[in-house]
Design a protein around this motif. Structure first.
Motif, short mmCIF file in Angstrom:
data_model
loop_
_atom_site.label_atom_id
_atom_site.label_comp_id
_atom_site.label_asym_id
_atom_site.label_seq_id
_atom_site.Cartn_x
_atom_site.Cartn_y
_atom_site.Cartn_z
N THR A 189 0.86 -1.18 0.00
CA THR A 189 0.00 0.00 0.00
C THR A 189 0.89 1.23 0.00
OG1 THR A 189 -1.76 -1.14 1.21
CG2 THR A 189 -1.77 1.27 1.26
N PRO A 190 0.92 2.02 -1.08
CA PRO A 190 1.84 3.16 -1.14
C PRO A 190 1.58 4.16 -0.02
CG PRO A 190 0.95 2.67 -3.32
CD PRO A 190 0.17 1.84 -2.34
N PRO A 191 2.60 4.52 0.75
CA PRO A 191 2.44 5.57 1.75
C PRO A 191 2.09 6.90 1.08
CG PRO A 191 4.42 4.28 2.18
CD PRO A 191 3.94 3.90 0.81
N ILE A 192 1.39 7.75 1.81
CA ILE A 192 0.91 9.02 1.27
C ILE A 192 1.24 10.15 2.23
CG2 ILE A 192 -1.20 10.35 0.76
CD1 ILE A 192 -2.42 7.83 -0.39
N PHE A 193 1.61 11.28 1.66
CA PHE A 193 1.68 12.54 2.42
C PHE A 193 0.56 13.43 1.93
CE2 PHE A 193 2.88 17.05 2.45
CZ PHE A 193 3.03 17.25 3.82
N VAL A 194 -0.23 13.95 2.88
CA VAL A 194 -1.34 14.83 2.53
C VAL A 194 -1.20 16.14 3.29
CG1 VAL A 194 -2.85 13.86 4.32
CG2 VAL A 194 -3.85 15.01 2.36
N SER A 195 -1.49 17.25 2.61
CA SER A 195 -1.56 18.55 3.26
C SER A 195 -2.99 18.74 3.75
CB SER A 195 -1.17 19.66 2.28
OG SER A 195 0.17 19.50 1.84
N HIS A 196 -3.16 18.89 5.08
CA HIS A 196 -4.52 18.85 5.62
C HIS A 196 -5.16 20.22 5.78
CE1 HIS A 196 -2.10 18.80 9.50
NE2 HIS A 196 -2.83 19.89 9.63
N GLY A 197 -4.39 21.30 5.67
CA GLY A 197 -4.99 22.63 5.70
C GLY A 197 -5.64 23.00 7.02
N SER A 198 -6.57 23.91 6.97
CA SER A 198 -7.31 24.36 8.14
C SER A 198 -8.32 23.30 8.57
CB SER A 198 -8.05 25.67 7.81
OG SER A 198 -9.03 25.96 8.78
N PRO A 199 -8.69 23.26 9.87
CA PRO A 199 -9.77 22.35 10.28
C PRO A 199 -11.05 22.54 9.49
CG PRO A 199 -8.66 23.26 12.21
CD PRO A 199 -8.11 23.99 11.02
N THR A 200 -11.28 23.76 9.01
CA THR A 200 -12.51 24.03 8.25
C THR A 200 -12.46 23.47 6.84
OG1 THR A 200 -11.68 26.19 7.52
CG2 THR A 200 -12.97 26.13 9.56
N LEU A 201 -11.39 22.76 6.48
CA LEU A 201 -11.30 22.17 5.15
C LEU A 201 -12.49 21.27 4.85
CD1 LEU A 201 -9.54 21.83 2.57
CD2 LEU A 201 -8.50 19.84 3.68
N ILE A 202 -13.07 20.67 5.88
CA ILE A 202 -14.21 19.79 5.64
C ILE A 202 -15.42 20.53 5.09
CG2 ILE A 202 -13.53 18.02 7.28
CD1 ILE A 202 -15.42 19.23 9.29
N PHE A 203 -15.42 21.88 5.22
CA PHE A 203 -16.52 22.68 4.69
C PHE A 203 -16.08 23.65 3.59
CE2 PHE A 203 -17.87 21.92 9.18
CZ PHE A 203 -18.94 21.08 8.88
N ASP A 204 -14.80 23.98 3.53
CA ASP A 204 -14.33 25.01 2.60
C ASP A 204 -14.51 24.58 1.14
OD1 ASP A 204 -13.57 26.59 4.73
OD2 ASP A 204 -11.47 25.93 4.69
N ASP A 205 -14.95 25.51 0.32
CA ASP A 205 -15.12 25.24 -1.11
C ASP A 205 -13.80 25.53 -1.82
OD1 ASP A 205 -16.05 24.78 -3.64
OD2 ASP A 205 -17.20 26.65 -3.79
N VAL A 206 -12.88 24.57 -1.72
CA VAL A 206 -11.54 24.72 -2.30
C VAL A 206 -11.15 23.44 -3.01
CG1 VAL A 206 -10.78 26.45 -0.61
CG2 VAL A 206 -10.44 24.00 -0.14
N PRO A 207 -10.21 23.49 -3.96
CA PRO A 207 -9.83 22.29 -4.71
C PRO A 207 -9.31 21.16 -3.83
CG PRO A 207 -9.08 24.25 -5.86
CD PRO A 207 -9.59 24.71 -4.54
N ALA A 208 -8.60 21.47 -2.76
CA ALA A 208 -8.06 20.40 -1.92
C ALA A 208 -9.16 19.58 -1.28
CB ALA A 208 -7.15 21.01 -0.84
N ARG A 209 -10.25 20.23 -0.90
CA ARG A 209 -11.38 19.49 -0.33
C ARG A 209 -11.99 18.58 -1.39
NH1 ARG A 209 -16.81 19.26 -0.16
NH2 ARG A 209 -17.75 18.65 1.84
#
Length: 258
Positions: free
Chosen positions: A2-22
């Motif tokens: 299973t390839p390891p992954i690095f993710v940029s998690h941003g602000s806690p509000t990422l779960i609601f933010d209308d941005v490409p990362a979400r």
């Protein structure tokens, strides 16, 4: 593997933010084979020596302040896996890295925010591994190397941080224009990863342009080395996503195939 992954998690509000990362993260879990479990090395858990969550039901930690009430209502009730925690400890101990099990610690937002987007069902066991920021990149590369057997057994090693993280320069409103000092650092890291220049990455503080400005402290960059180390020598990087939020947070995500 299973390839390891690095993710940029941003602000806690990422779960609601209308941005490409979400948008990217909401699709990530659908594009990957289902992991047996997920081990997260999060920028938001720092200890003197490595600690591993060992609760069968890790609580959701709201490790932030000043956000709307809805942010404190969020839950990610994924199960833990005490037996896997013990195996992780054994792997680290065997590599000469003394580790401790933590039966009380839950999942901080560096873990549950990206996981809630990528695996919203919360039905995959999740564990966390703490960082030792004072020990720097080489130590975290070694942590990852010790965890490589897990990746070969179907466990997703997930480093959760941020490719850039100068919160003093965040633009919460206004145009989302990436400044040159952010772009130069992010592009340098991408090139070094693509070319397999691990030694240069370990010494990024000295070699990368604007390194200290993009990372006034190192905790959000170090999870990258855990993922990279878990992939093993000669691992190939695939950039899964790149975007910018709040002008100065590069949201790149990388997968490493050993």
């Amino acid at each position: 593997m299973t390839p390891p992954i690095f993710v940029s998690h941003g602000s806690p509000t990422l779960i609601f933010d209308d941005v490409p990362a979400r948008d990217f993260l909401t699709q990530l879990g659908k594009t990957l084979p289902r992991p047996k479990a997920i081990l997260v090395a999060s920028a938001h858990w720092e200890t003197i020596a490595p600690r591993i969550t060992a609760s069968p039901a890790p609580p959701t930690i709201h490790d932030y302040g000043g956000f709307p009430e809805v942010m404190y209502q969020q839950q990610y009730p994924a199960p833990g896996d005490p037996a896997l925690a013990a195996r992780i400890k054994a792997l680290l101990d065997g590599a000469g890295i003394s580790a401790t099990l933590d039966p009380a610690r839950g999942l901080d937002h560096g873990a549950w925010v990206p996981l809630k987007l990528a695996w919203p069902e919360a039905d995959i066991p999740v564990l966390q591994l703490s960082l030792q920021t004072h020990l720097g990149p080489a130590h975290h590369l070694k942590l990852g190397e010790a965890l490589r057997p897990l990746a070969e057994e179907g466990v997703l090693i997930l480093g959760s941080g941020s490719l850039t993280h100068d919160l003093r320069s965040v633009s919460w409103r206004g145009p989302n224009a990436e400044p040159d000092w952010v772009k130069s650092f992010g592009d340098w890291v991408n090139t070094a990863l693509a070319e397999g220049r691990v030694d240069d990455l370990v010494n990024y503080r000295r070699l990368a342009p604007n390194a200290a400005r993009n990372h006034p402290s190192e905790e959000h960059f170090l999870p990258l080395f855990v993922a990279l180390g878990a992939a093993g020598a000669g691992a190939k990087m695939e950039r899964l996503h790149t975007s910018v939020t709040f002008s100065v947070l590069r949201m790149d995500t990388f997968a490493f195939a050993g």
